[in-house]
Motif scaffolding. Structure first.
Motif, short mmCIF file in Angstrom:
data_model
loop_
_atom_site.label_atom_id
_atom_site.label_comp_id
_atom_site.label_asym_id
_atom_site.label_seq_id
_atom_site.Cartn_x
_atom_site.Cartn_y
_atom_site.Cartn_z
N VAL A 716 1.32 3.47 5.72
CA VAL A 716 1.15 2.09 6.22
C VAL A 716 0.27 1.28 5.27
N VAL A 717 -0.84 1.89 4.82
CA VAL A 717 -1.82 1.14 4.02
C VAL A 717 -1.32 0.89 2.60
N LEU A 718 -0.86 1.94 1.93
CA LEU A 718 -0.51 1.79 0.52
C LEU A 718 0.85 1.16 0.32
N ASP A 719 1.83 1.67 1.06
CA ASP A 719 3.17 1.12 0.85
C ASP A 719 3.41 -0.15 1.64
N GLY A 720 2.88 -0.20 2.87
CA GLY A 720 3.19 -1.35 3.72
C GLY A 720 2.32 -2.55 3.48
N LEU A 721 1.07 -2.37 3.04
CA LEU A 721 0.15 -3.50 2.88
C LEU A 721 -0.24 -3.73 1.42
N LEU A 722 -0.71 -2.69 0.73
CA LEU A 722 -1.24 -2.89 -0.62
C LEU A 722 -0.14 -3.29 -1.61
N ASN A 723 0.83 -2.46 -1.80
CA ASN A 723 1.85 -2.73 -2.82
C ASN A 723 2.82 -3.82 -2.40
N ARG A 724 2.95 -4.09 -1.13
CA ARG A 724 3.93 -5.07 -0.68
C ARG A 724 3.35 -6.48 -0.58
N TYR A 725 2.08 -6.58 -0.17
CA TYR A 725 1.50 -7.92 0.04
C TYR A 725 0.29 -8.18 -0.87
N LEU A 726 -0.70 -7.30 -0.85
CA LEU A 726 -1.96 -7.58 -1.55
C LEU A 726 -1.79 -7.61 -3.06
N LEU A 727 -1.11 -6.63 -3.62
CA LEU A 727 -0.93 -6.60 -5.07
C LEU A 727 -0.10 -7.79 -5.55
N LEU A 728 0.87 -8.22 -4.74
CA LEU A 728 1.66 -9.41 -5.08
C LEU A 728 0.80 -10.66 -5.09
N SER A 729 -0.11 -10.73 -4.12
CA SER A 729 -1.01 -11.89 -4.08
C SER A 729 -1.95 -11.91 -5.27
N LEU A 730 -2.43 -10.72 -5.70
CA LEU A 730 -3.33 -10.67 -6.86
C LEU A 730 -2.62 -11.10 -8.15
N GLN A 731 -1.40 -10.65 -8.28
CA GLN A 731 -0.66 -10.99 -9.50
C GLN A 731 -0.35 -12.48 -9.58
#
Length: 828
Positions: A716-731
């Protein structure tokens, strides 16, 4: 006047045989021995014997005969049967049957030579043999034997073949009185009410069965004393039946080929040699036991002989006797040993029985008390179960109503948040088709209310000076309108008021938890065996469930100031259930698990319902409260474990709500980097707020570390939130120190346990590592040619990036940065 009272013959009804076989036998007897019919014209003949001077009566059915030769007058009443018999007799007479005449000639010759023993023996033996073959004599033959018996009676004991039937010094009553000894059997019965007592108070002149002759001898005597001239047809038929019965009784069996006396001798020999334990019983002449004489009687026709000893006898020696005695002694010893063992067993059984009696007697005093208690407890349980069966649905209904109330509040907040996100997206130009929709009054009203809530939260943070750095989007927008708040509060008070009245119509002993507890404690302390046999320890959680659930109707651990479980009344009352002060604690007592079982039965399902309907997954405070509570329950109560079905259902609800919130509450707008340069623009603020909101959800999810399975949380944390939403926002964000701050916030929220050696978390974090390397290069290039202070700040930022890479186990990337920017190796 005669010396003897005249006795009237009683009129008797005789039973007639109706069997076909007996009728055939009677017909055969009549044909073999025809009866002389009376002359025609004599309807009522009168028969008088020669000595008719005496008036002593004789019973119609008795064989009794007077010594003086007195007769009795009979009147013949002809019946149809009598007429048929007479006709048959007449036909037989015409055929020339001369058997009666021959019998009379034999009788007359016997009267002339009464002392000739050889001549007398032949007719007697012939007659007895005929009787044994079933022959029924005619009247003339009977009359002839009667004459012979009279002659023998006159001779008395002087006759050569006379054998006395009486005991020594005794004489039959009839002989002593000078009367006939032969009487009818029913005359001997003293139940005849028609007999008249004679002079001197004497009634029947018969003697009892025990003193008289045997039944066989009485029947033979009756045959000898029946007179044919004093009987009518009915009397004759009865006599024939009685004679037939008597013949069947006395009919001897055919003698064995061996001499009868030899058999007796052998019996005597067996007794003499010790093979028979008792002497042989006396037998009569026909091979039967003589009940009157205790001696062996020879047949009337043969003389008695002394017992003859067999020739080939085994000699008896002292050794033989000794061996036999030793064998008998051994048998006696074995029997004695058996009896001794049996006696010991009986003594032991007696001792056990005495102990049981003592025990039962000692318990008898408490039986009544025990019975009263059990009856009282039975009635109490029946009433309590009936009460709970009625009140439990009401309690469940109130509990469901309160959960519905919490769900309404939570849905109100979550729907408003989602609507605010949609409204802000529209305000930032994020609308479908690129056409801005018309803003209605409701949209503007929601925008005003939204800004007002944010302003009030900002003011509260400013008052709290010790609070850490805050970003827009990290606070929970759980404030509701005053009208909605009052409405929800009113509904809650109504539910609580109804809960207080659930047991208002029930006696205290059935609903007050302390009194109910005392009832079961009395049972446990006073009757522990039956308490265990009834499995009360397993039933108590079910019995206390409605009371605990009623007290926890308004329990909501998501709210501030919620009452702790340990502070509730039911917990305080039941905490020391079954424990007495001063007694040692029994660790094997199943009642020690009462509280954990109630937690598993009531508290965990209640908490699962609250998380499903009232938990706001984006609220940091609610998540921290519920996680803290569950951790405490798991540590304090062994029933809160992975093996518990209630606990499994609880975490299933948690995962369901987390996945639902990830799919519905997280939104990262797609905005170009150039549009985010202005930090005061709506797009920039909305973009940053959504990032921090997503990070807040990630923080709430990672709070369940140690409770939920690691693989599920990482997914949930890594695939569902980090790589899908947070990393996209950082980039998509402008590279700078703020992006580094966001990266540090992301890494800080990840649990330390995920970074252990051999962990699989490194691979999902490779994207974050590459972004950090890219961010380091951008920062370094952006400060080229700037003052040393700025370059120094950039160098420090690169060192922070190296630490982040090492923390996520991206050691290769960290080494490359150290080499490229000539950083010290000791950076940790």
């Amino acid at each position: 006047m005669s010396l003897f009272a005249v006795r009237k013959s009683a009129k008797r009804n005789f039973r007639k045989k109706i069997e076909a076989e007996e009728d055939d036998e009677d017909k055969k007897d009549i044909q073999a021995n025809p009866i002389q019919p009376p002359e025609k014209g004599e309807a009522k003949p009168v028969v008088k014997p020669a000595n008719a001077a005496s008036h002593v009566p004789r019973s119609l059915l008795s064989f009794e005969e007077d010594i003086g030769g007195d007769g009795t007058e009979f009147k013949v009443k002809k019946t149809n049967h009598t007429k048929r018999v007479a006709k048959m007799a007449e036909r037989e007479k015409k055929k020339g049957n001369s058997e009666p005449l021959q019998a009379e000639e034999q009788v007359s010759s016997e009267d002339e030579h009464p002392a000739n023993e050889n001549e007398e023996a032949a007719p007697s033996v012939h007659f007895t043999q005929r009787l044994s073959e079933g022959f029924i004599p005619d009247a003339a033959t009977i009359h002839a034997f009667r004459k012979k018996r009279e002659v023998a009676r006159r001779l008395g004991s002087s006759a050569p073949d006379y054998v006395s039937l009486e005991q020594a010094g005794q004489q039959a009553p009839e002989v002593a009185s000078g009367k006939s000894r032969l009487v009818r059997e029913d005359e001997n019965d003293k139940s005849d009410s028609d007999e008249d007592e004679g002079e001197g108070g004497k009634g029947s002149r018969t003697f009892g069965k025990a003193d008289g002759p045997s039944k066989q001898m009485r029947v033979i005597s009756a045959l000898e004393n029946v007179a044919t001239d004093s009987e009518d047809e009915e009397t004759r038929r009865w006599e024939e039946e009685q004679i037939n019965k008597g013949v069947k009784v006395i009919a001897p069996q055919k003698p064995a080929p061996m001499n009868q006396h030899v058999t007796q001798d052998v019996i005597d020999q067996s007794f003499l040699y010790g093979t028979a334990p008792y002497p042989p019983p006396p037998f009569n002449g026909a091979g039967m036991y003589d009940v009157q004489q205790d001696a062996f009687r020879a047949p009337p026709t043969t003389a008695s002989r002394a017992p003859q000893m067999p020739e080939n006898l085994v000699p008896i020696t002292v050794e033989t006797l000794k061996s036999r005695l030793l064998l008998q002694l051994e048998d006696v010893k074995q029997l004695h040993s058996t009896h001794t063992q049996r006696l010991q067993q009986i003594v032991e059984d007696l001792a056990v029985a005495e102990r049981d009696i003592s025990r039962v007697e000692s318990l008898s005093s408490t039986v009544g008390r025990d019975y009263e208690f059990y009856q009282e407890m039975r009635g109490y349980l029946r009433d309590q179960l009936s009460c709970l069966a009625e009140k439990t649905p009401v309690i469940n209904k109130l509990d469901k109503a309160y959960l519905d109330l919490l769900r309404q509040k939570t849905q109100l907040i979550m729907e408003r948040r989602r609507q605010d996100t949609a409204d802000e997206s529209v305000d930032c130009g994020q609308f479908a088709g690129g056409v801005r929709p018309d803003l209605d009054e409701a949209h503007q009203r929601r925008a005003v209310e939204r800004e007002g809530r944010r302003r009030r939260r900002r003011e509260r943070r400013e008052k709290d000076k010790g609070r850490a750095e805050h970003f827009e989007g990290l606070s929970s927008d759980d404030e509701i309108a005053e009208i909605d708040r009052m409405k929800l509060a009113s509904s809650k008070e109504d539910i609580v008021a109804k809960a207080r009245l659930v047991f208002s119509d029930v006696l205290d002993e059935f609903h007050k938890l302390s009194m109910v507890k005392e009832r079961y404690e009395q049972w446990k302390w006073g009757f522990s065996e039956s308490y265990k046999q009834a499995y009360i320890s397993l039933c108590l959680p079910k019995l206390f469930d409605p009371f605990v659930k009623l007290e926890m109707i308004d329990w909501n651990p998501l709210e501030a100031g919620c009452k702790r479980i340990e502070d509730m009344e039911w917990f305080q009352v039941l905490m020391f259930y079954g424990y007495r002060n001063g007694n040692d604690l029994d660790t094997s007592d199943e009642d020690l698990e009462l509280i954990p079982r109630l937690v598993d039965l009531v508290v965990i399902p209640k908490l699962a319902g609250i998380l499903q309907h009232a938990w706001d997954t984006l609220s940091i405070t609610q998540t921290k409260r519920v996680v803290t509570l569950i951790r405490q329950l798991a540590e304090d109560y062994p029933t809160v474990s992975a093996e518990s079905k209630a606990t499994q259902k609880l975490f299933s609800v948690v995962l369901q709500r987390i996945k639902q919130s990830t799919a519905e509450d997280v939104f990262i707008p797609l905005i170009m980097k150039g549009q985010l340069d202005n930090e005061t623009s709506l797009k920039y603020l909305f973009y940053q707020r959504q990032f921090w909101m997503c990070l807040k959800l990630l923080d709430n999810v990672t709070q369940w570390t140690g409770l939920v399975a690691p693989d599920t949380l990482q997914e949930v944390v890594l695939d569902g939130l980090l790589n899908r939403y947070l990393l996209l926002s950082l980039q998509n964000s402008p590279p700078g120190l703020l992006s580094l701050r966001k990266a540090e916030a992301i890494v800080s929220k990840l649990p330390e346990s995920w970074y252990t050696e051999g962990s699989t978390v490194t691979r999902p974090l490779l994207g974050l590592g590459r972004y950090l390397v890219h961010l380091a290069g951008v920062l370094y290039r952006s400060t080229a040619g700037h003052p040393d202070i700025e370059r120094q700040q950039t160098r420090l930022a690169i060192e922070r990036i190296v630490k982040l890479l090492r923390r996520i186990h991206a050691d290769g990337l960290a080494a490359d940065l150290i080499t490229e920017y000539k950083l010290p190796e000791q950076i940790q």
